[in-house]
Design a protein around this motif. Structure first.
Motif, PDB file in Angstrom:
ATOM      1  N   ILE A   1      38.982  46.339  50.017  1.00  0.00           N
ATOM      2  CA  ILE A   1      39.148  44.899  50.150  1.00  0.00           C
ATOM      3  C   ILE A   1      38.297  44.123  49.134  1.00  0.00           C
ATOM      4  O   ILE A   1      38.538  42.937  48.899  1.00  0.00           O
ATOM      5  N   THR A   2      37.312  44.790  48.551  1.00  0.00           N
ATOM      6  CA  THR A   2      36.301  44.097  47.744  1.00  0.00           C
ATOM      7  C   THR A   2      36.890  43.396  46.519  1.00  0.00           C
ATOM      8  O   THR A   2      36.447  42.312  46.144  1.00  0.00           O
ATOM      9  N   SER A   3      37.902  43.991  45.910  1.00  0.00           N
ATOM     10  CA  SER A   3      38.439  43.403  44.674  1.00  0.00           C
ATOM     11  C   SER A   3      39.336  42.196  44.944  1.00  0.00           C
ATOM     12  O   SER A   3      39.584  41.394  44.045  1.00  0.00           O
TER      13      SER A   3
ATOM     14  N   GLY B   1      30.944  43.703  30.639  1.00  0.00           N
ATOM     15  CA  GLY B   1      31.323  42.837  29.515  1.00  0.00           C
ATOM     16  C   GLY B   1      32.827  42.632  29.433  1.00  0.00           C
ATOM     17  O   GLY B   1      33.304  41.525  29.175  1.00  0.00           O
ATOM     18  N   PHE B   2      33.595  43.712  29.664  1.00  0.00           N
ATOM     19  CA  PHE B   2      35.056  43.606  29.632  1.00  0.00           C
ATOM     20  C   PHE B   2      35.590  42.660  30.701  1.00  0.00           C
ATOM     21  O   PHE B   2      36.651  42.065  30.532  1.00  0.00           O
ATOM     22  N   THR B   3      34.887  42.550  31.842  1.00  0.00           N
ATOM     23  CA  THR B   3      35.463  41.909  33.028  1.00  0.00           C
ATOM     24  C   THR B   3      34.754  40.598  33.377  1.00  0.00           C
ATOM     25  O   THR B   3      35.140  39.540  32.887  1.00  0.00           O
ATOM     26  N   TRP B   4      33.695  40.676  34.188  1.00  0.00           N
ATOM     27  CA  TRP B   4      33.019  39.454  34.629  1.00  0.00           C
ATOM     28  C   TRP B   4      32.329  38.740  33.469  1.00  0.00           C
ATOM     29  O   TRP B   4      32.058  37.546  33.534  1.00  0.00           O
ATOM     30  N   GLY B   5      32.027  39.487  32.395  1.00  0.00           N
ATOM     31  CA  GLY B   5      31.442  38.858  31.213  1.00  0.00           C
ATOM     32  C   GLY B   5      32.478  38.103  30.386  1.00  0.00           C
ATOM     33  O   GLY B   5      32.158  37.540  29.348  1.00  0.00           O
ATOM     34  N   GLU B   6      33.734  38.122  30.823  1.00  0.00           N
ATOM     35  CA  GLU B   6      34.856  37.401  30.201  1.00  0.00           C
ATOM     36  C   GLU B   6      35.305  38.022  28.885  1.00  0.00           C
ATOM     37  O   GLU B   6      35.775  37.339  27.981  1.00  0.00           O
TER      38      GLU B   6
ATOM     39  N   ASP C   1      39.233  41.089  39.719  1.00  0.00           N
ATOM     40  CA  ASP C   1      38.433  41.899  40.647  1.00  0.00           C
ATOM     41  C   ASP C   1      37.340  40.988  41.160  1.00  0.00           C
ATOM     42  O   ASP C   1      36.362  40.718  40.471  1.00  0.00           O
ATOM     43  N   PHE C   2      37.498  40.506  42.406  1.00  0.00           N
ATOM     44  CA  PHE C   2      36.622  39.448  42.909  1.00  0.00           C
ATOM     45  C   PHE C   2      35.165  39.896  42.989  1.00  0.00           C
ATOM     46  O   PHE C   2      34.294  39.317  42.349  1.00  0.00           O
ATOM     47  N   ALA C   3      34.880  40.966  43.747  1.00  0.00           N
ATOM     48  CA  ALA C   3      33.482  41.318  44.004  1.00  0.00           C
ATOM     49  C   ALA C   3      33.111  42.722  43.517  1.00  0.00           C
ATOM     50  O   ALA C   3      32.011  43.180  43.778  1.00  0.00           O
ATOM     51  N   GLY C   4      34.025  43.390  42.827  1.00  0.00           N
ATOM     52  CA  GLY C   4      33.649  44.680  42.263  1.00  0.00           C
ATOM     53  C   GLY C   4      34.265  45.893  42.940  1.00  0.00           C
ATOM     54  O   GLY C   4      33.699  46.975  42.903  1.00  0.00           O
TER      55      GLY C   4
END
Lengths: 562, 115
Positions: free
Chosen positions: A295-297, A153-158, A168-171
């Motif tokens: 590299i994932t982020s 919720g804090f991140t990809w949930g905006e 953080d692109f892919a986690g």
């Protein structure tokens, strides 16, 4: 053709179909990472704990994904909405309109769920071989319902970290850093495996049972990781099909993921070579994954030299951080999940903020990156410590000493992973090296001038004590055989696909020791004392006469040969 | 006391085929083989797991058991010694033990005839 296309082609449907096919494909790739985790962890634990590790991996997915559907996804939307994100509807995931593949429904829920379950399954590798199944499964439920959804919720949930500019692109941090820190916390609270540290605090190395499985798992994970990273470019086509969507930059993701993985393996392998003079297979394998985590982020915005640098550093830190966790923090992280997922994830998330790492169009705010790492890390550690702390207070976090020695396969599942083979126990008990000659007790003429064979049948876990005891009475030379036998110990019940069978032959170790100058009854007493537990099944010791002896190398015969 | 003897040898795994040949040559081809590990004069080895070293002082050996009646046990022991020798530490040892009685399961024969 053009006329036909204009007459009958709905561009919106094509875009939706292409996007859905891609998202589902990478979702299945990411799901397959569970096979990788299962093999990687199975290879790194002892043969007596393999089935337990495999079961935990399957239950993580099964229990976790169900909980994430019923509770987790709504919790993440609520957390996002309350911290500056979009408005939410409670339990909108249950709405049947989600079945439509318009880019907002259950396809996307599943895409998010496989990321969530990746975070969940990392923890099992850190706590292998000693945690009660109920404690682990309960933690999985809380992780899928609350701990990960809050981060989401804090991140990809905006929510607020997204609003701050945290990227953080892919986690790398959201999934892997979070899982690695959770694993470290869990391993700290559950405590080390019984024989992991000696009484003086020195480290006792416990080798896993199959490097082959560990490497197979590593390569399956690396394969699935392409879905994880490249698949995060989730919408190949933009709205009306007139332009590429996320696929505009997909080549960069594919390249930097590949280079990061390669550099990670090289970085860990080189540091291992520098430290021990050997290229350690498991470090190369773990390093591949650490490079991927690093590299994932940032895989979508870094330039290619940065991929080599970040991946290489993520691999290089692995042996150093693993040693630090093991020797200084005294935390028994069985599958090295913290250096592979935790510290590597944090490193990649922070390094992307260094000038020169990214393409010129990308902007990364160092303050937002540090804040993100601290918030995600802090929340994960606190929440994980809370759940496992309660279990520890209740005394429900660890299996009993007997169960741990016997192995969790039998005690938690009634299953023997390798029922047809004896247990090839590698005894890594520090060994014993004769330093200044054997102390031989003087005493005239022991064994009536004859040679005796002392034969002991003992518990496998008592071998190390018996070796020590024999060395102390001056009879260090022994032969050890894995045997199974029946005595006063009650029969056990084995289980194969739910059907029970009786096991009345118990695993024992046979110790043979031929002595001439050392009295045989002293040797027998030393074995008895060292192998004694007071429970049925301690074993027996016999003394047999020996008529002749030859030492093959020297040609000596008689008592000199012994 | 019968004159049946058990010759029991601990040898290097890679010497097993030579020892089998040596035993056949002295007329004692019947044998039982077990994988064992043991500690004697051979120095401890170093194993490695995730870059960390640990000491392995139990070395892989093969135990050969051979019960004889008509053939002198010493000859059998010497045949094993000759076949298993490499002059390096860790060649192993051979012991001769008395056997009180022997039975052949299929035929029911007992004593030296059963061997």
């Amino acid at each position: 053709m053009t006329a036909l296309a204009q007459a009958s082609l709905d561009p919106g449907a094509v875009v939706n179909a292409v996007n859905a096919v891609w998202v589902l494909t990478v979702t299945f790739l990411i799901f397959f990472m569970h096979a990788g985790f299962a093999m990687l962890e199975a290879g790194q634990v002892r043969s007596k704990n393999v089935a337990n590790q495999l079961t935990k991996n399957m239950l993580t997915w099964s229990v976790g994904v169900t909980v994430f559907f019923i509770l987790g996804v709504t919790v993440s939307e609520v957390v996002a909405g309350l911290t500056g994100g979009p408005s939410f509807t409670l339990f909108s995931v249950f709405d049947a309109s989600n079945a439509v593949a318009d880019g907002s429904g259950w396809v996307n829920w599943l895409f998010g769920a496989v990321f969530a379950m990746t975070a969940a399954t990392i923890v099992s590798g850190a706590v292998a071989g000693r945690m009660k199944l109920r404690a682990y499964v309960t933690y999985t439920i809380t992780l899928a319902a609350v701990i990960y959804p809050v981060v989401l919720g804090f991140t990809w949930g905006e929510g607020f970290l997204y609003q701050l500019g945290f990227t953080d692109f892919a986690g790398g941090m959201i999934v892997h850093g979070m899982g690695g820190l959770a694993g470290l916390t869990a391993a700290y609270i559950v405590g080390p495996r019984l024989d992991r540290y000696n009484t003086d605090g020195s480290v006792n190395v416990i080798p896993g049972h199959s490097v082959s499985f560990a490497v197979l798992g590593t390569l399956i994970l690396a394969f699935g990781w392409y879905g994880f990273n490249v698949g995060t470019a989730a919408t190949p086509l933009a709205g009306d099909g007139a332009a590429l969507g996320a696929f505009a930059g997909v080549g960069r993701v594919a390249l930097t993921t590949t280079l990061g993985m390669a550099a990670g393996a090289m970085g860990a392998g080189l540091v291992a070579l520098y430290r021990t003079g050997k290229v350690d297979t498991l470090y190369v394998a773990n390093g591949m994954l650490a490079g991927l985590v690093g590299i994932t982020s940032n895989t979508d915005i870094i330039v290619w030299p940065a991929a080599l640098l970040i991946g290489g550093l993520a691999g290089a830190q692995l042996p150093i951080v693993f040693s630090f966790v093991e020797k200084r923090l005294k935390i028994d992280d069985v599958c090295a999940v913290f250096p592979v997922h935790g510290s590597a994830g944090v490193l990649g998330t922070l390094l992307v903020a260094v000038p020169g790492m990214t393409v010129s169009s990308a902007t990364v705010d160092p303050v937002a990156q540090v804040t993100g790492v601290l918030v995600i890390g802090g929340w994960t550690v606190l929440a994980t410590a809370g759940v496992f702390g309660v279990f520890k207070l209740l005394g429900e976090i660890r299996v009993s000493r007997e169960h741990e020695l016997e192995g969790l396969d039998i005690s938690e599942h009634g299953v023997d992973t390798y029922p047809e083979f004896g247990k090839p126990e590698t005894v890594a008990d520090g060994g014993w090296v004769e330093s200044n000659g054997v102390v031989r007790p003087d005493g005239g003429n022991p064994n009536d001038g004859g040679i005796k064979l002392v034969m002991g049948f003992i518990r496998p876990d008592k071998l190390s004590d018996v070796k020590q005891g024999l060395a102390e009475v001056g009879a260090p030379s022994i032969t050890v055989t894995n045997v199974s036998g029946r005595g006063s110990q009650p029969a056990k019940t084995g289980q194969w696909r739910g059907e029970e069978y009786t096991v009345d032959l118990h695993q024992k170790v046979k110790v043979e020791c031929v002595v001439a100058d050392t009295p045989a009854d002293e040797v027998a007493a030393a074995i008895s004392d060292a192998a004694h537990t007071g429970e049925k099944g301690d074993g027996k010791v016999f003394i047999l006469p020996v008529e002749g002896a030859h030492q093959i190398r020297t040609g000596k015969t008689g008592t000199d040969a012994v | 006391m019968s004159d049946i003897k058990l010759v029991m040898a601990y040898i290097r795994p890679d010497k097993l085929s030579d020892v089998k040949e040596g035993l056949a040559e002295v007329g004692a081809p019947s044998l039982t083989v077990t994988n064992v590990s043991g500690r004697g004069s051979q120095p401890a080895k170093t194993g490695q797991w995730r870059g960390e070293e640990y000491s392995v002082d139990l070395h892989q050996k093969v135990k050969v058991e051979c019960v004889v009646a008509d053939i002198p046990a010493d000859e059998v022991a010497e045949a094993i010694c000759a076949a298993a020798k490499t002059d390096e530490k860790g060649d192993g040892k051979v012991f001769v033990l008395p056997v009180d009685e022997a039975y052949q399961i299929r035929t029911g024969k007992t004593g030296p005839e059963a061997v």
